[in-house]
Design a protein around this motif. Sequence first.
Motif, PDB file in Angstrom:
ATOM      1  N   ALA A 249       0.831  -1.206   0.000  1.00 46.32           N
ATOM      2  CA  ALA A 249       0.000   0.000   0.000  1.00 46.32           C
ATOM      3  C   ALA A 249       0.867   1.259   0.000  1.00 46.32           C
ATOM      4  N   THR A 250       1.931   1.222   0.779  1.00 40.93           N
ATOM      5  CA  THR A 250       2.842   2.374   0.839  1.00 40.93           C
ATOM      6  C   THR A 250       3.491   2.614  -0.521  1.00 40.93           C
ATOM      7  N   TYR A 251       3.933   1.529  -1.175  1.00 40.57           N
ATOM      8  CA  TYR A 251       4.531   1.669  -2.497  1.00 40.57           C
ATOM      9  C   TYR A 251       3.514   2.242  -3.496  1.00 40.57           C
ATOM     10  N   GLY A 252       2.242   1.805  -3.358  1.00 41.52           N
ATOM     11  CA  GLY A 252       1.209   2.315  -4.249  1.00 41.52           C
ATOM     12  C   GLY A 252       1.032   3.816  -4.092  1.00 41.52           C
ATOM     13  N   ILE A 253       0.996   4.289  -2.865  1.00 41.88           N
ATOM     14  CA  ILE A 253       0.857   5.726  -2.602  1.00 41.88           C
ATOM     15  C   ILE A 253       2.053   6.492  -3.167  1.00 41.88           C
ATOM     16  N   LEU A 254       3.288   5.941  -2.929  1.00 37.81           N
ATOM     17  CA  LEU A 254       4.491   6.613  -3.424  1.00 37.81           C
ATOM     18  C   LEU A 254       4.495   6.682  -4.950  1.00 37.81           C
ATOM     19  N   VAL A 259       6.735   8.874  -7.362  1.00 33.30           N
ATOM     20  CA  VAL A 259       8.020   8.233  -7.057  1.00 33.30           C
ATOM     21  C   VAL A 259       8.253   7.084  -8.041  1.00 33.30           C
ATOM     22  N   LYS A 260       9.422   7.054  -8.673  1.00 30.29           N
ATOM     23  CA  LYS A 260       9.725   6.039  -9.681  1.00 30.29           C
ATOM     24  C   LYS A 260      10.044   4.690  -9.028  1.00 30.29           C
ATOM     25  N   THR A 261       9.785   3.646  -9.803  1.00 28.52           N
ATOM     26  CA  THR A 261      10.101   2.292  -9.331  1.00 28.52           C
ATOM     27  C   THR A 261      11.602   2.150  -9.046  1.00 28.52           C
ATOM     28  N   SER A 262      12.430   2.751  -9.892  1.00 32.90           N
ATOM     29  CA  SER A 262      13.886   2.677  -9.692  1.00 32.90           C
ATOM     30  C   SER A 262      14.293   3.291  -8.356  1.00 32.90           C
ATOM     31  N   THR A 263      13.576   4.353  -7.931  1.00 29.74           N
ATOM     32  CA  THR A 263      13.870   4.989  -6.640  1.00 29.74           C
ATOM     33  C   THR A 263      13.546   4.048  -5.487  1.00 29.74           C
ATOM     34  N   LEU A 264      12.444   3.306  -5.616  1.00 36.59           N
ATOM     35  CA  LEU A 264      12.068   2.342  -4.581  1.00 36.59           C
ATOM     36  C   LEU A 264      13.100   1.207  -4.495  1.00 36.59           C
ATOM     37  N   PHE A 265      13.589   0.771  -5.657  1.00 40.12           N
ATOM     38  CA  PHE A 265      14.635  -0.258  -5.674  1.00 40.12           C
ATOM     39  C   PHE A 265      15.915   0.269  -5.008  1.00 40.12           C
ATOM     40  N   SER A 322      17.968  -9.497  -2.575  1.00 35.32           N
ATOM     41  CA  SER A 322      17.014  -8.399  -2.377  1.00 35.32           C
ATOM     42  C   SER A 322      16.385  -7.966  -3.702  1.00 35.32           C
ATOM     43  N   THR A 323      17.157  -8.006  -4.782  1.00 37.04           N
ATOM     44  CA  THR A 323      16.623  -7.600  -6.081  1.00 37.04           C
ATOM     45  C   THR A 323      15.540  -8.564  -6.557  1.00 37.04           C
ATOM     46  N   VAL A 324      15.806  -9.870  -6.408  1.00 32.59           N
ATOM     47  CA  VAL A 324      14.809 -10.862  -6.828  1.00 32.59           C
ATOM     48  C   VAL A 324      13.519 -10.691  -6.034  1.00 32.59           C
ATOM     49  N   SER A 325      13.666 -10.449  -4.731  1.00 31.72           N
ATOM     50  CA  SER A 325      12.474 -10.280  -3.905  1.00 31.72           C
ATOM     51  C   SER A 325      11.736  -8.982  -4.223  1.00 31.72           C
ATOM     52  N   GLY A 326      12.462  -8.016  -4.801  1.00 34.24           N
ATOM     53  CA  GLY A 326      11.847  -6.712  -5.061  1.00 34.24           C
ATOM     54  C   GLY A 326      11.178  -6.607  -6.414  1.00 34.24           C
ATOM     55  N   ILE A 327      11.172  -7.710  -7.177  1.00 42.00           N
ATOM     56  CA  ILE A 327      10.514  -7.664  -8.490  1.00 42.00           C
ATOM     57  C   ILE A 327       9.045  -7.291  -8.353  1.00 42.00           C
ATOM     58  N   GLN A 328       8.449  -7.690  -7.220  1.00 42.38           N
ATOM     59  CA  GLN A 328       7.028  -7.379  -7.011  1.00 42.38           C
ATOM     60  C   GLN A 328       6.774  -5.874  -6.938  1.00 42.38           C
ATOM     61  N   ILE A 329       7.816  -5.083  -6.593  1.00 37.51           N
ATOM     62  CA  ILE A 329       7.645  -3.628  -6.519  1.00 37.51           C
ATOM     63  C   ILE A 329       7.270  -3.071  -7.886  1.00 37.51           C
ATOM     64  N   SER A 330       7.932  -3.622  -8.931  1.00 43.05           N
ATOM     65  CA  SER A 330       7.658  -3.119 -10.281  1.00 43.05           C
ATOM     66  C   SER A 330       6.255  -3.476 -10.759  1.00 43.05           C
ATOM     67  N   LYS A 331       5.635  -4.469 -10.111  1.00 48.28           N
ATOM     68  CA  LYS A 331       4.290  -4.906 -10.524  1.00 48.28           C
ATOM     69  C   LYS A 331       3.178  -4.197  -9.761  1.00 48.28           C
ATOM     70  N   GLU A 333       0.469  -1.719  -8.847  1.00 42.34           N
ATOM     71  CA  GLU A 333      -0.357  -0.694  -9.477  1.00 42.34           C
ATOM     72  C   GLU A 333      -0.880   0.240  -8.386  1.00 42.34           C
ATOM     73  N   PRO A 334      -0.664   1.539  -8.519  1.00 38.75           N
ATOM     74  CA  PRO A 334      -1.005   2.481  -7.439  1.00 38.75           C
ATOM     75  C   PRO A 334      -2.410   2.326  -6.876  1.00 38.75           C
ATOM     76  N   MET A 335      -3.442   2.366  -7.705  1.00 40.22           N
ATOM     77  CA  MET A 335      -4.831   2.312  -7.205  1.00 40.22           C
ATOM     78  C   MET A 335      -5.141   0.963  -6.579  1.00 40.22           C
ATOM     79  N   GLN A 336      -4.685  -0.124  -7.217  1.00 39.30           N
ATOM     80  CA  GLN A 336      -4.945  -1.452  -6.678  1.00 39.30           C
ATOM     81  C   GLN A 336      -4.275  -1.624  -5.317  1.00 39.30           C
ATOM     82  N   ALA A 337      -3.017  -1.149  -5.201  1.00 39.11           N
ATOM     83  CA  ALA A 337      -2.289  -1.272  -3.926  1.00 39.11           C
ATOM     84  C   ALA A 337      -2.945  -0.447  -2.837  1.00 39.11           C
ATOM     85  N   ILE A 338      -3.459   0.763  -3.201  1.00 39.12           N
ATOM     86  CA  ILE A 338      -4.115   1.615  -2.194  1.00 39.12           C
ATOM     87  C   ILE A 338      -5.404   0.969  -1.741  1.00 39.12           C
TER      88      ILE A 338
END
Length: 343
Positions: A249-254, A259-265, A322-331, A333-338
């Motif tokens: 949910a936090t990633y969706g809001i960001l 906020v870009k996906t690369s920044t979250l990574f 950590s990178t493999v586990s973070g693939i889900q970050i790129s998937k 979707e802001p509204m769905q996550a919120i």
Amino acid sequence: MKMAWKEIMKSKTRYLILGSIIFLISLLTMIISGLANGLSYDNASLIKDMPEGTFYMQEEAEGQYNFSSLDGETRNEIEEASSDAMFLSIQMGEVEAADEKRHGVAFVSTANSDHFPDVEAKRLVLDNSIMKEGISEDEKMTNGLLDHSLKVDGFTDQQKFSHAPVAFINHDDFQNMYRTDAFQLAFIEGNEAPVIDGLSQFTNDEFLNTIPSYSAEQLSLNMIVVFLFVISGMLFGIFFYMINVQKIATYGILKAVGVKTSTLFKMMWVQMIIITIISLVLSVGISQLLGAVMPEGMPFLLTLSSSSMMSLVFLVVGFIGSTVSGIQISKVEPMQAINQGGM
């Protein structure tokens, strides 16, 4: 960087647990690696301290030095190929001191050698580790295969083979003991090794692996080290996967606010690097301290360069996990996550 640090400070317990686990695994890995290096040196320092070059033995010996025999004709061929060729033989045996106590040794006889002591007949030079057993210079020792005693002519430092102290003896005495005037091995220093018919060639490392006790020990310990690296990578992956699931949910809001996906990574990588570096600095420091306080008889050898190399491997493994586990970050979707966070 600031965002990553704030996250760590906000969830100190969570990241402290991960850091503690990485610290313990890295410390265990370095200790086992130190033991593997120590056992390796204790097992074959006679060979490991030699310069880089090529060992020769009979092809019929099939890589077993104690079955190899280089007769006079073969020796002449080797000397014609290289005038600097050194010859040596190694046989396990024992010597008996004046107090009738027997000591296991590795008898070594050499010819044309600049790397090993030149021993006179009826004398021997021992590795200094045997001094702990009460052996002193000028002491006379006997062997059941000889009809005369051998006088201790001196000691060498860190010369062992198959975990036994080396006893350098004259080739005449070696010949009388084992009833052969042939050498088992030839050695030519340098990277350019001539090919000689009927002889197998081995580099220093290849020859070490022909020693049964050496290869068995190192394979077992190195497999443990590899598994510990794999386990650490899995721990990074599982830990950050769980964190990412909790923060969808936090990633969706960001993402919604730009906020870009690369920044979250990058935030996740910075967290991994901070935790790993702190853990590794502690484990390297403690492992080096352990190396200094280990009992003298404990075969432990861990250089700072080896620790640094393993630390680099841990960082790479942590990055991959950590990178493999973070693939889900790129998937995400802001509204769905919120919407999921609000349910």
